[in-house]
Design an enzyme around this catalytic site. Structure first.
Site, PDB file in Angstrom:
ATOM      1  N   CYS A  34      11.383 -32.957  -4.865  1.00  0.00           N
ATOM      2  CA  CYS A  34      10.691 -32.159  -3.846  1.00  0.00           C
ATOM      3  C   CYS A  34      11.694 -31.427  -2.943  1.00  0.00           C
ATOM      4  O   CYS A  34      12.373 -32.050  -2.126  1.00  0.00           O
ATOM      5  CB  CYS A  34       9.788 -33.077  -3.021  1.00  0.00           C
ATOM      6  N   CYS A  37      11.004 -31.667   0.820  1.00  0.00           N
ATOM      7  CA  CYS A  37      11.336 -33.018   1.295  1.00  0.00           C
ATOM      8  C   CYS A  37      12.815 -33.092   1.678  1.00  0.00           C
ATOM      9  O   CYS A  37      13.188 -33.653   2.710  1.00  0.00           O
ATOM     10  CB  CYS A  37      11.043 -34.057   0.215  1.00  0.00           C
TER      11      CYS A  37
END
Length: 298
Positions: A34, A37
């Protein structure tokens, strides 16, 4: 529930739920693949470290390795960031993608929740001492107030209320250069705090309202010509410098009532400075604000 799921639940209890009994736990649901993230992680880590003494900790949950936990929280997209206290989710922090936004949300939560970190314990210890310093300063004993705030600065050198109190005490004893030097060396974030703005206003007011040894000539000028707004304004400034806020406010309000736009609204601006110095939550300020509103809108 499989053995792996039971192990994941136990680990979550140990790493997240149990710490949340006494602390505010930021739960970061993330995954290695991600990109957002990875961008958010440094922000979360920096803020969590800064708030550690306030009882905040960061717990990271890899959704790929903890799919059962992620499903229990109905995680549909990542990053998802929650706050947990005493085993209950108390906020969704996912929208806070910047340091300032996250700090704002955490500050709100910490004001609402009974979390006792080191900072809160220190705050409880400092509160009555700050109140004592403020009372002494309000009573006009500037030298003693400065001594109190000098000691408090040693205890809490970055506390906004302590710094504000010391700066205003310096202003009260006439040490304007030292007060300005303190303001100039404050970090940008601290400089924007309301306590510091109050101190800055106190210095600005003192610089624009110098001490006058003898008020009699100004009082005589106003008595002789009540419409001499400059004389009344100078008298109000001298009264403020002498600590006579009631009579100063009376004279500034009299100017506003007679000619609200005199000298580009100087009387109103000076009155607002006085409000800020006294403290916007002070009952005296509330009373004077009502008088000002009655003049402007009555």
């Amino acid at each position: 529930m499989s053995a792996a799921e039971k192990e994941a639940v136990q680990a979550f209890r140990t790493d997240v739920v149990e710490p949340s009994m006494t602390k505010l736990v930021i739960i970061d649901f993330w995954a290695e693949w991600c990109g957002p993230c990875k961008a958010l992680t440094p922000v979360l880590e920096k803020v969590a470290a800064a708030y550690a003494d306030k009882g905040v900790v960061l717990a990271k949950v890899d959704t790929d390795k903890n799919q059962f936990i992620a499903s229990q929280f109905q995680i549909r997209s990542i990053p998802t960031v929650y706050a947990m206290f005493q085993g209950q989710l108390v906020a969704d922090l996912t929208s806070a993608r910047t340091e300032s936004a996250l700090r704002t949300m955490l500050d709100q939560l910490l004001r609402q929740l009974p979390i006792q970190g080191e900072a809160q314990s220190q705050e409880a210890e400092l509160e009555p001492l700050i109140a004592m310093g403020e009372q002494v300063l309000a009573e006009g004993d500037a030298e003693r107030a400065l001594s109190i705030f000098d000691q408090l600065v040693e205890m809490a050198p970055e506390h906004p209320a302590v710094l504000s109190g010391r700066i205003r005490a310096l202003v009260a004893v006439g040490a304007h250069d030292e007060a300005q030097a303190m303001l100039d060396t404050l970090p940008e974030e601290a400089a924007k705090r309301p306590d510091i703005e109050r101190a800055r206003a106190a210095l600005a007011l003192a610089q624009s309202a110098p001490v006058v040894d003898d008020l009699a000539p100004l009082e005589a000028a106003v008595t002789a010509n009540p419409d001499d707004h400059q004389a009344r304004f100078d008298l109000a400034n001298a009264q403020m410098a002498a600590g006579n806020r009631d009579t100063a406010a009376d004279n500034l309000l009299a100017i506003i009532a007679s000619e609200r736009d005199w000298n580009e609204g100087a009387a109103r601006q000076q009155l607002l400075k006085l409000f800020e110095v006294v403290g916007l939550e002070d009952p005296w300020v509330s009373a004077q604000r009502r008088r000002l509103s009655a003049i402007l809108f009555g």
